[in-house]
Scaffold this active site. Structure first.
Site, PDB file in Angstrom:
ATOM      1  CG  ASP A  18      -1.946  -1.064   1.217  1.00 50.37           C
ATOM      2  OD1 ASP A  18      -2.245  -1.565   0.123  1.00 50.37           O
ATOM      3  OD2 ASP A  18      -2.457  -1.399   2.305  1.00 50.37           O
TER       4      ASP A  18
HETATM    5  N1  URA Z   1      -1.514  -5.955   3.795  1.00 50.38           N
HETATM    6  C1  URA Z   1      -1.982  -4.686   3.757  1.00 50.38           C
HETATM    7  O1  URA Z   1      -2.994  -4.384   4.351  1.00 50.38           O
HETATM    8  N2  URA Z   1      -1.277  -3.783   3.054  1.00 50.38           N
HETATM    9  C2  URA Z   1      -0.131  -4.072   2.405  1.00 50.38           C
HETATM   10  O2  URA Z   1       0.465  -3.189   1.790  1.00 50.38           O
HETATM   11  C3  URA Z   1       0.337  -5.386   2.449  1.00 50.38           C
HETATM   12  C4  URA Z   1      -0.377  -6.318   3.152  1.00 50.38           C
END
Ligand code: URA
Length: 239
Positions: free
Chosen positions: A101
């Site tokens: 993310d």
């Molecule tokens: N889980 C999440 O919520 N975000 C990420 O970036 C990776 C795994």
């Protein structure tokens, strides 16, 4: 096996869209046979030619990036935000293996090796990912147990996971938890914590397929060694 337009795009020859045009125009052969259907697949070992010239296999690149927070995991962003590709220096068209993310940091693999990418992100592959999760609350250890057994996210139970408490500070209302998972569902870690009533305030991927951030600072990257790539292939092909 991979769609031919994807193999052409992964070689760095042109975009996938342009490759589709070349296929439709009858300019592409696979093992000597003209292929004009877009659905056809080939393997990376097949001989693909465009206008009678063999598709050059781009040199394979394997980059381990310590993704900082505030960078997107795509090659181009319509909001003109910085991307993970902007952070690395390579003449090749690399892309990320899976995603982190925008507000998450940590281990991100970038490569132009489509075969390895597919193996690593395939759900049956059980590739281990270790996340360090910060919660602005003192979490209840009993609630964490639920994460290990599996919680329902997006209508489907998550697979068994491992939880290790790094710190639960009741005075400062802060917790740091390691969560090890083998799936790669969308926003999985945040959703798993949401399922047990906690909001993730910071997320960092400490490990991916055995690769960690050792010796890298946020925003730094390095190329994998030949040995590390071999180990990744062995791991990815195991399942
Ligand atoms: N889980 C999440 O919520 N975000 C990420 O970036 C990776 C795994």
């Amino acid at each position: 096996m991979e769609r031919i337009q994807k193999i052409i795009a992964n070689s760095g020859y042109c975009s996938r869209r342009k490759a589709e045009d070349l296929i439709k125009a009858g300019r592409v052969t696979v093992n000597g046979e003209i292929v004009q259907e877009l659905g056809r697949k080939a393997s990376y070992g097949d001989t693909i030619m465009i206008d009678g010239k063999a598709l050059k296999k781009e040199e394979k690149e394997y980059i381990l990036l310590y993704k900082p927070r505030g960078v997107v995991t795509t090659s181009s962003d319509d909001k003109h935000r910085k991307t993970v590709i902007d952070l690395v220096d390579t003449p090749n068209r690399v892309y990320s293996v899976g995603r982190l993310d925008y507000d998450a940091s940590g281990v991100l693999l970038l490569t132009n090796d489509g075969e390895l990418t597919n193996l690593l992100i395939h759900p049956s592959n059980n590739i281990e990912k270790v996340y360090l999760v910060k919660i602005d609350e003192a979490v209840d250890p009993h609630a964490l147990k639920k994460l290990e057994d599996g919680v329902i996210i997006d209508g489907k139970k998550t697979a068994k996971a491992r939880v290790k408490v790094k710190k639960i500070d009741k005075k400062k209302n802060k917790s740091l938890i390691y969560l090890t998972i083998h799936e790669g569902r969308n926003h999985q870690v945040k959703k798993m914590f949401e399922a047990i009533g906690y909001k993730v305030s910071k997320l960092k991927r400490e490990k991916f397929a055995g690769l960690d951030l050792h010796s890298l600072k946020s925003g730094e990257w390095r190329r994998l060694s030949v040995h590390e790539v071999k180990v990744l292939y062995a791991l990815a092909k195991k399942n």
